[in-house]
Design a protein around this motif. Structure first.
Motif, PDB file in Angstrom:
ATOM      1  N   PRO A 245      15.236  10.272 -11.535  1.00  0.00           N
ATOM      2  CA  PRO A 245      16.260  10.560 -10.998  1.00  0.00           C
ATOM      3  C   PRO A 245      16.565  10.584  -9.651  1.00  0.00           C
ATOM      4  N   GLN A 246      16.022  11.015  -8.548  1.00  0.00           N
ATOM      5  CA  GLN A 246      15.114  10.724  -6.774  1.00  0.00           C
ATOM      6  C   GLN A 246      15.470   9.993  -6.376  1.00  0.00           C
ATOM      7  N   PHE A 247      15.085   8.689  -7.270  1.00  0.00           N
ATOM      8  CA  PHE A 247      15.059   7.522  -6.899  1.00  0.00           C
ATOM      9  C   PHE A 247      16.369   6.455  -6.569  1.00  0.00           C
ATOM     10  N   LYS A 248      16.760   7.252  -7.870  1.00  0.00           N
ATOM     11  CA  LYS A 248      18.870   6.522  -7.556  1.00  0.00           C
ATOM     12  C   LYS A 248      19.237   7.573  -6.830  1.00  0.00           C
ATOM     13  N   GLU A 249      19.211   8.420  -6.481  1.00  0.00           N
ATOM     14  CA  GLU A 249      19.739   9.467  -5.356  1.00  0.00           C
ATOM     15  C   GLU A 249      19.636   8.682  -4.443  1.00  0.00           C
ATOM     16  N   ASP A 250      17.747   7.916  -3.848  1.00  0.00           N
ATOM     17  CA  ASP A 250      16.977   8.301  -2.614  1.00  0.00           C
ATOM     18  C   ASP A 250      17.898   6.560  -1.974  1.00  0.00           C
ATOM     19  N   GLY A 251      17.644   5.732  -3.257  1.00  0.00           N
ATOM     20  CA  GLY A 251      18.273   4.362  -3.375  1.00  0.00           C
ATOM     21  C   GLY A 251      16.090   3.961  -2.690  1.00  0.00           C
ATOM     22  N   GLU A 252      16.216   4.589  -2.742  1.00  0.00           N
ATOM     23  CA  GLU A 252      14.041   3.731  -2.566  1.00  0.00           C
ATOM     24  C   GLU A 252      12.917   4.705  -3.478  1.00  0.00           C
ATOM     25  N   VAL A 253      12.096   3.814  -3.103  1.00  0.00           N
ATOM     26  CA  VAL A 253      10.492   4.759  -3.964  1.00  0.00           C
ATOM     27  C   VAL A 253       9.754   4.004  -3.231  1.00  0.00           C
ATOM     28  N   LYS A 254       8.293   4.687  -2.465  1.00  0.00           N
ATOM     29  CA  LYS A 254       7.535   4.046  -2.046  1.00  0.00           C
ATOM     30  C   LYS A 254       6.264   4.511  -1.865  1.00  0.00           C
ATOM     31  N   GLY A 255       4.624   3.891  -2.675  1.00  0.00           N
ATOM     32  CA  GLY A 255       4.058   4.671  -2.778  1.00  0.00           C
ATOM     33  C   GLY A 255       4.136   5.564  -4.815  1.00  0.00           C
ATOM     34  N   LEU A 256       4.561   5.621  -5.191  1.00  0.00           N
ATOM     35  CA  LEU A 256       5.534   6.299  -6.287  1.00  0.00           C
ATOM     36  C   LEU A 256       3.576   5.871  -7.392  1.00  0.00           C
ATOM     37  N   GLU A 257       3.037   7.050  -7.780  1.00  0.00           N
ATOM     38  CA  GLU A 257       1.265   6.624  -8.419  1.00  0.00           C
ATOM     39  C   GLU A 257       2.299   6.970 -10.061  1.00  0.00           C
ATOM     40  N   TYR A 258       1.778   6.387 -11.138  1.00  0.00           N
ATOM     41  CA  TYR A 258       1.864   6.713 -12.581  1.00  0.00           C
ATOM     42  C   TYR A 258       0.367   5.862 -13.178  1.00  0.00           C
ATOM     43  N   LYS A 259       0.416   6.602 -14.474  1.00  0.00           N
ATOM     44  CA  LYS A 259      -0.941   5.774 -15.593  1.00  0.00           C
ATOM     45  C   LYS A 259       0.166   5.178 -16.396  1.00  0.00           C
ATOM     46  N   ILE A 260      -0.349   4.509 -16.818  1.00  0.00           N
ATOM     47  CA  ILE A 260       0.347   3.244 -17.265  1.00  0.00           C
ATOM     48  C   ILE A 260      -0.818   2.822 -18.907  1.00  0.00           C
ATOM     49  N   ILE A 261       0.231   2.535 -19.951  1.00  0.00           N
ATOM     50  CA  ILE A 261      -0.562   2.143 -21.478  1.00  0.00           C
ATOM     51  C   ILE A 261      -0.027   0.866 -21.186  1.00  0.00           C
ATOM     52  N   LYS A 262      -1.499  -0.051 -21.392  1.00  0.00           N
ATOM     53  CA  LYS A 262      -1.436  -1.412 -21.864  1.00  0.00           C
ATOM     54  C   LYS A 262      -1.147  -1.582 -23.464  1.00  0.00           C
ATOM     55  N   LYS A 263      -0.545  -2.625 -23.590  1.00  0.00           N
ATOM     56  CA  LYS A 263      -0.397  -2.882 -25.068  1.00  0.00           C
ATOM     57  C   LYS A 263      -1.457  -2.693 -25.830  1.00  0.00           C
ATOM     58  N   ASP A 264      -2.488  -2.970 -25.221  1.00  0.00           N
ATOM     59  CA  ASP A 264      -4.189  -2.954 -26.475  1.00  0.00           C
ATOM     60  C   ASP A 264      -4.790  -1.600 -25.750  1.00  0.00           C
ATOM     61  N   GLY A 265      -3.827  -0.223 -24.882  1.00  0.00           N
ATOM     62  CA  GLY A 265      -4.231   1.062 -25.380  1.00  0.00           C
ATOM     63  C   GLY A 265      -4.947   1.229 -23.766  1.00  0.00           C
ATOM     64  N   THR A 266      -5.805   0.792 -22.954  1.00  0.00           N
ATOM     65  CA  THR A 266      -5.861   0.993 -21.924  1.00  0.00           C
ATOM     66  C   THR A 266      -5.356   1.718 -21.383  1.00  0.00           C
TER      67      THR A 266
END
Length: 282
Positions: free
Chosen positions: A133-154
């Motif tokens: 929501p903050q991204f949509k309000e500000d119009g941009e985002v930089k250096g946001l860090e996520y941990k994602i899950i790949k299809k193989d579970g890693t």
């Protein structure tokens, strides 16, 4: 020419204005793109066809350039080395590129229309709920860090940069974002933190006095054993020049300075036995 004649026939049949795009041949042999418009009028009680030709060379040139730009964009989009994604207002995936699919291990059909949160580690969903929501309000985002899950579970850590695009009325249209895999960098940072903590523990708990000085002789750190040995508190020692605290007798201080110069010059220093003083002069 057949297209123009057909256009005339439609005008005569329907009695309405008709318009087509075609090419006409110039006297010098080259062709010019035009819009041909025709309408049926009555003049002197006789039906006549009025035709108007408008040169659309510039329009066709712009259209061709736009098509070329779109082709170039699609090529860059598909072959970019970084993963690209576009989301709608609710966070559902509108588009991804080849690098995105290869990184996550999915096919495009498995991704388009899915909520992006489905690809994020559950412990990082709170970040998505807060930052999107903050991204949509500000119009941009930089250096946001996520941990994602790949299809193989890693799992993998990514750093995300993005911008919002808007329609002609400045309403939200879609997001555009790229990400970079920072998994190894985060592992290195964690290893460094653990190494620094291990060094700090060894430094602080060493039974020997350890005093760190910069190239100007200013004390930048010391351990608890130094406080006990010298009688000074750490705050009294930090940022003071070691020569001004009278920690050593003159002859010992001279030896220390000579040894210090050897180190600065890149030479091997000697092991010294020196006489030190405590804060009360003993």
């Amino acid at each position: 020419m057949p297209a123009i004649l057909k256009n005339f026939e439609e005008v005569i049949t329907s009695n309405q204005l008709a318009s087509i795009e075609c090419r006409i041949k110039h006297k010098e042999g080259y062709y010019i793109p035009v819009v041909a418009k025709a309408s049926l009028v009555n003049r002197d009680r006789k039906p006549k066809i009025v035709g108007i030709l408008r040169d659309i060379t510039e329009k066709k040139f712009i259209e061709r350039k736009l098509i070329e730009a779109e082709i170039n964009f699609q090529f860059l989009f598909e072959n970019a080395p970084l993963g690209y994604q576009s989301l709608d207002y609710r966070g559902n995936v509108l588009a991804v590129n080849k690098a995105w699919l290869e990184f996550f291990g999915y096919s495009k059909n498995e991704v388009i229309g899915k909520w992006f949160g489905d690809f994020i580690d559950p412990e990082y969903l709170k970040v998505l709920h807060t930052k999107f929501p903050q991204f949509k309000e500000d119009g941009e985002v930089k250096g946001l860090e996520y941990k994602i899950i790949k299809k193989d579970g890693t799992r993998a850590m990514i750093s995300f940069n993005g911008k919002i695009s808007y329609d002609e009325n400045m309403n939200f249209k879609q997001t555009h974002g790229i990400f970079q895999d920072i998994t190894e960098r985060k592992k290195t940072e964690q290893t460094l933190k653990e190494s620094e903590k291990k060094y700090r523990d060894l430094f602080e708990n060493s039974p020997s006095s350890i005093i760190l000085v910069d190239l100007d002789g200013k004390i930048v750190d010391c351990n608890s054993a130094s406080e006990f040995l010298t009688g000074y508190n750490k705050a009294d020692l930090l940022n003071h020049n070691i020569s001004n605290l009278e920690l050593f007798f003159e002859d010992s201080l001279d030896l220390i300075k000579k040894n210090f110069k050897l180190l600065i010059d890149g030479e091997e220093a000697n092991q010294l036995e020196v006489k030190s003083k405590t804060k009360n002069g003993k």
